[in-house]
Write an enzyme that holds these catalytic residues in place. Sequence first.
Site, short mmCIF file in Angstrom:
data_model
loop_
_atom_site.label_atom_id
_atom_site.label_comp_id
_atom_site.label_asym_id
_atom_site.label_seq_id
_atom_site.Cartn_x
_atom_site.Cartn_y
_atom_site.Cartn_z
N ASP A 186 5.08 -68.48 -3.32
CA ASP A 186 6.26 -68.22 -4.16
C ASP A 186 7.29 -69.35 -4.08
OD1 ASP A 186 5.17 -65.63 -4.63
OD2 ASP A 186 5.98 -65.00 -2.70
N LYS A 236 5.83 -72.95 -7.61
CA LYS A 236 4.76 -73.85 -8.05
C LYS A 236 4.54 -73.76 -9.55
CE LYS A 236 1.74 -71.98 -5.22
NZ LYS A 236 2.58 -71.16 -4.35
N GLY A 279 0.94 -64.87 -8.59
CA GLY A 279 1.65 -64.54 -9.83
C GLY A 279 2.54 -65.72 -10.17
N HIS A 280 2.31 -66.33 -11.32
CA HIS A 280 3.13 -67.47 -11.71
C HIS A 280 4.09 -67.02 -12.78
CE1 HIS A 280 0.37 -70.01 -9.55
NE2 HIS A 280 -0.60 -69.40 -10.18
N GLN A 318 -0.66 -69.26 -3.47
CA GLN A 318 -0.09 -68.92 -2.15
C GLN A 318 0.53 -70.17 -1.50
OE1 GLN A 318 -3.65 -67.72 -2.59
NE2 GLN A 318 -2.69 -66.08 -3.71
#
Length: 424
Positions: A13, A16, A40-41, A221
Amino acid sequence: MTTLVIVGAQWGDEGKGKIVDRLAEEADAVVRFGGGANAGHTLVVGGEKVVFHLVPSGALHARPRCVLGPGMVIDPKVLVKELAEMRARGLLSEGRVLVSERAHLVTEAHFLVDGLREQGPNAIGTTKRGIGPTYQDRAARRGLRVADLAHPDLLREKVAGLVEAWRPSVEALGGEPPSAIQVADAVLACADEILPFVGDTTDALHRMREDGQRILLEGAQGTMLDLDHGTYPFVTSSSVTAGGACTGSGLGPTHIDRVLGISKAYTTRVGDGPFPTEMHGADGEALRQAGGEFGATTGRPRRCGWLDLPVLRHAARVNGLSELAFTKLDVLSGMDTLKLCVAYELDGRRIEHPPSVGLERVTPVFEELPGWTEDVTAGRSVEELPANARAYVERVEQLAGIPASILSVGPDRAETIERLDPWR
Ligand code: IMP
């Protein structure tokens, strides 16, 4: 300069998605090399929030091919949904997405086991997306691979085998073993949507590289969640560091030109496990609110703390980082004093790097720096930042031993200071 790896330098988180999205504009391929829908992006484009879990963050640009590499574990239902989202935006032309035949498939059986474990005494705070059990099946050499989607009879046989293999664990955890027929049906229901995009991604990437095309390998991650180099057992079940970019994509170490590590200007972690610089109480809550620190995948509140330099040094070493992208600098605006953890004390000794075991026993050694009150989101060069913000960034570069080539000063694509082009 053709191949760039981006990895998280902390516990995930780090922002990225935004950096990959920006660099993807100039890439010919963006590749996910590990993990699955545990990631999750969140991308903010023109004020609109879009979250992807499987397709790489470059998906919203028209140009790069989106590659889901061999090291991934793919939940077919999530992939079908994301392909539909791309199609709805007019971004899913033929060949745009390429899914490795070698990647593994996450099934309802894996979800079930992950969920049951998380109710038991050995819970570690996973995302409950079936990631750990799927990688276990991969290592046990009974996993389902994307290539199996083209062979329904074989796939059904394999599903029956893995449901049986998990039966004792499911029963011991107080669950009801799933029906192999239903598990296989759910996977096969996605096959027609996915198969047109399936192929040999390793061959495709090597051809692109030989052609001088630009490849961006997007880590999921972060280093401290790496199976080997993180805070075991409170880690994910894949190699999320730069070495994993090679094994998970099929490119070799000598094919990588540069490794960019992403770090927030502070630290967060979701899930259990040691976190030396964690801020408890009102301070932690204030940072959580200011940074919107709630999980993109699970919505869980993230644990928040000060920036941890031993962690950054560890990330610089194990990933061979050439540089940093330093994100969410704007979130620190308005704090009187900022603390930087410059080292730890363990058993009466000062140490500069996280110990292999015993991180839960360290005491952080803090250095204090004055904060700033100005809004930094409009800054487009380092010179435009308040002097104290500049001093903070410079001190971090000095302590981490690597330069920060990108500074992110707000959530939008435009709110970025690029000091050095990572594609240089
Ligand atoms: P799993 O990957 O779902 O098995 O979860 C293992 C650990 O990794 C847990 O602490 C999760 O919270 C953490 N984790 C997995 N994916 C992410 C991510 O994308 N961001 C932050 N933490 C993650």
